[in-house]
Design a protein around this motif. Sequence first.
Motif, PDB file in Angstrom:
ATOM      1  N   ARG A   1       8.967  -4.689   7.405  1.00 36.45           N
ATOM      2  CA  ARG A   1       9.924  -3.590   7.261  1.00 36.45           C
ATOM      3  C   ARG A   1       9.246  -2.352   6.673  1.00 36.45           C
ATOM      4  N   LYS A   2       9.856  -1.193   6.912  1.00 32.59           N
ATOM      5  CA  LYS A   2       9.426   0.060   6.297  1.00 32.59           C
ATOM      6  C   LYS A   2      10.342   0.343   5.113  1.00 32.59           C
ATOM      7  N   TRP A   3       9.738   0.574   3.961  1.00 36.15           N
ATOM      8  CA  TRP A   3      10.491   0.710   2.726  1.00 36.15           C
ATOM      9  C   TRP A   3      10.318   2.088   2.100  1.00 36.15           C
ATOM     10  N   THR A   4      11.397   2.579   1.484  1.00 35.32           N
ATOM     11  CA  THR A   4      11.359   3.790   0.664  1.00 35.32           C
ATOM     12  C   THR A   4      11.759   3.408  -0.748  1.00 35.32           C
TER      13      THR A   4
ATOM     14  N   LYS B   1       9.523   9.748  -4.946  1.00 35.62           N
ATOM     15  CA  LYS B   1       9.586   8.941  -3.725  1.00 35.62           C
ATOM     16  C   LYS B   1       8.231   8.333  -3.374  1.00 35.62           C
ATOM     17  N   ALA B   2       8.270   7.146  -2.814  1.00 35.40           N
ATOM     18  CA  ALA B   2       7.075   6.482  -2.281  1.00 35.40           C
ATOM     19  C   ALA B   2       7.504   5.622  -1.093  1.00 35.40           C
ATOM     20  N   ILE B   3       6.595   5.430  -0.150  1.00 36.85           N
ATOM     21  CA  ILE B   3       6.915   4.636   1.040  1.00 36.85           C
ATOM     22  C   ILE B   3       5.810   3.613   1.295  1.00 36.85           C
TER      23      ILE B   3
ATOM     24  N   LEU C   1       8.613   2.138 -13.252  1.00 35.69           N
ATOM     25  CA  LEU C   1       9.543   1.129 -12.753  1.00 35.69           C
ATOM     26  C   LEU C   1      10.226   1.606 -11.477  1.00 35.69           C
ATOM     27  N   ILE C   2      10.323   0.729 -10.493  1.00 38.81           N
ATOM     28  CA  ILE C   2      11.025   1.049  -9.249  1.00 38.81           C
ATOM     29  C   ILE C   2      12.524   0.940  -9.522  1.00 38.81           C
ATOM     30  N   VAL C   3      13.199   2.065  -9.416  1.00 45.70           N
ATOM     31  CA  VAL C   3      14.625   2.145  -9.715  1.00 45.70           C
ATOM     32  C   VAL C   3      15.458   1.797  -8.487  1.00 45.70           C
ATOM     33  N   LYS C   4      14.954   2.182  -7.326  1.00 50.26           N
ATOM     34  CA  LYS C   4      15.666   1.892  -6.076  1.00 50.26           C
ATOM     35  C   LYS C   4      14.648   1.701  -4.956  1.00 50.26           C
ATOM     36  N   VAL C   5      14.909   0.737  -4.087  1.00 48.46           N
ATOM     37  CA  VAL C   5      14.068   0.537  -2.906  1.00 48.46           C
ATOM     38  C   VAL C   5      14.955   0.053  -1.767  1.00 48.46           C
ATOM     39  N   GLU C   6      14.760   0.632  -0.578  1.00 45.65           N
ATOM     40  CA  GLU C   6      15.611   0.328   0.574  1.00 45.65           C
ATOM     41  C   GLU C   6      14.781   0.379   1.848  1.00 45.65           C
ATOM     42  N   ASP C   7      15.110  -0.510   2.802  1.00 47.89           N
ATOM     43  CA  ASP C   7      14.383  -0.484   4.073  1.00 47.89           C
ATOM     44  C   ASP C   7      15.010   0.555   5.004  1.00 47.89           C
TER      45      ASP C   7
ATOM     46  N   ASN D   1       0.859  -1.182   0.000  1.00 51.85           N
ATOM     47  CA  ASN D   1       0.000   0.000   0.000  1.00 51.85           C
ATOM     48  C   ASN D   1       0.898   1.235   0.000  1.00 51.85           C
ATOM     49  N   TRP D   2       1.252   1.671  -1.191  1.00 57.82           N
ATOM     50  CA  TRP D   2       2.212   2.761  -1.339  1.00 57.82           C
ATOM     51  C   TRP D   2       1.593   4.119  -1.005  1.00 57.82           C
ATOM     52  N   LYS D   3       2.387   4.964  -0.409  1.00 60.41           N
ATOM     53  CA  LYS D   3       2.043   6.379  -0.233  1.00 60.41           C
ATOM     54  C   LYS D   3       3.056   7.178  -1.034  1.00 60.41           C
ATOM     55  N   MET D   4       2.578   7.838  -2.098  1.00 59.00           N
ATOM     56  CA  MET D   4       3.481   8.614  -2.940  1.00 59.00           C
ATOM     57  C   MET D   4       3.713   9.990  -2.325  1.00 59.00           C
ATOM     58  N   LEU D   5       4.963  10.414  -2.341  1.00 55.56           N
ATOM     59  CA  LEU D   5       5.368  11.683  -1.757  1.00 55.56           C
ATOM     60  C   LEU D   5       5.876  12.620  -2.855  1.00 55.56           C
ATOM     61  N   PRO D   6       5.897  13.920  -2.601  1.00 58.00           N
ATOM     62  CA  PRO D   6       6.282  14.869  -3.653  1.00 58.00           C
ATOM     63  C   PRO D   6       7.775  14.931  -3.950  1.00 58.00           C
ATOM     64  N   GLU D   7       8.618  14.372  -3.050  1.00 55.23           N
ATOM     65  CA  GLU D   7      10.064  14.487  -3.248  1.00 55.23           C
ATOM     66  C   GLU D   7      10.511  13.832  -4.551  1.00 55.23           C
ATOM     67  N   LYS D   8      11.440  14.511  -5.235  1.00 52.53           N
ATOM     68  CA  LYS D   8      12.033  14.005  -6.482  1.00 52.53           C
ATOM     69  C   LYS D   8      13.541  13.839  -6.265  1.00 52.53           C
ATOM     70  N   GLU D   9      14.116  12.898  -7.006  1.00 55.99           N
ATOM     71  CA  GLU D   9      15.560  12.660  -6.873  1.00 55.99           C
ATOM     72  C   GLU D   9      16.083  12.028  -8.155  1.00 55.99           C
ATOM     73  N   LYS D  10      17.305  12.353  -8.497  1.00 52.91           N
ATOM     74  CA  LYS D  10      17.958  11.728  -9.641  1.00 52.91           C
ATOM     75  C   LYS D  10      18.648  10.452  -9.160  1.00 52.91           C
ATOM     76  N   VAL D  11      18.234   9.317  -9.699  1.00 55.78           N
ATOM     77  CA  VAL D  11      18.866   8.039  -9.367  1.00 55.78           C
ATOM     78  C   VAL D  11      19.457   7.490 -10.658  1.00 55.78           C
ATOM     79  N   GLY D  12      20.790   7.503 -10.734  1.00 57.64           N
ATOM     80  CA  GLY D  12      21.435   7.124 -11.987  1.00 57.64           C
ATOM     81  C   GLY D  12      21.050   8.113 -13.065  1.00 57.64           C
ATOM     82  N   GLU D  13      20.531   7.613 -14.168  1.00 62.06           N
ATOM     83  CA  GLU D  13      20.129   8.484 -15.275  1.00 62.06           C
ATOM     84  C   GLU D  13      18.657   8.864 -15.218  1.00 62.06           C
TER      85      GLU D  13
END
Length: 286
Positions: free
Chosen positions: A149-152, A141-143, A174-180, A124-136
């Motif tokens: 576990r709690k995931w970002t 952001k979503a949590i 596509l999920i580019v990065k996800v981390e607990d 059950n994702w909660k999308m947040l307004p934060e933006k970030e460059k990951v690779g190209e």
Amino acid sequence: MKKMFILFSLMLAAFTSAQNQRFIYEYKFIIDSTAKDKQESETMYLEVNSKGSKFYSKDYFVSDSTMQAIVAKDTQSLNINLGNFKFKGKIRYNIEKMYPEYSTNFFTTLGSDEYQIQEKRMQNWKMLPEKEKVGEFNTQKAICDFAGRKWTAWFTTDLPIQDGPYKFYGLPGLIVKVEDNTHSHSFELKGSQKLPAGYEWKSTKDKERYRTLIVINEAKFKKAFNDYRMDPMKNQKQMLAQGTIIEMRDSTGKILDPIQASRDQEARAKANIKKQNNILELDLLK
């Protein structure tokens, strides 16, 4: 109207380009919470085509394919020899998601038993307004809370496929990065390549095997998982009790006493299991 058509065409082209792709992720993990300096890593593949996706370890897949070829060859000569064969890869599971429902099946092993677990949980994702460059990629952001576990996650709409590494899916890209939140488990996209020409979807459940695949739900697997942690040599003990002859040899080729060898193997297995106190799905241990 013309602008809308051009936009739709661009979106369709982007979606099509995301199909028939192998996305390459780096999985970093710390399995033993008492040894946080011992971070491990493994290259994982997320293969995406029109039917769905498959997520698995590159090294383990190569090892498993090599072993299957050896067994097939040696079966013809009735002399199967895997004595010098060693599996590569630490991650032994693989995950299949079938489109468009994203029905998810988790394939893993406990000892000599292979399981297919039908996953019913969703993120059950909660999308947040934060933006970030990951690779190209430009990502958002979503949590969520998942598997204890709690995931970002950081996802990109540049690749409009609602999938990602492991069991993660359901974001508008596509999920580019996800981390607990403990930073002990993370997946990050490192590259991609087109699937080979003639690629054919083959489910793990349909592969040739010599023991019956055990198909169960999450609750039953949790019980089997914890039973295995309590007694990892249960199957081998039962085989010995039934009179099955299990021949074990040391590195020099000397035949070992099966009972003592089994006890030594059990001690090593339990010591290894004890270190696995920080697994990805923490809720399995609760």
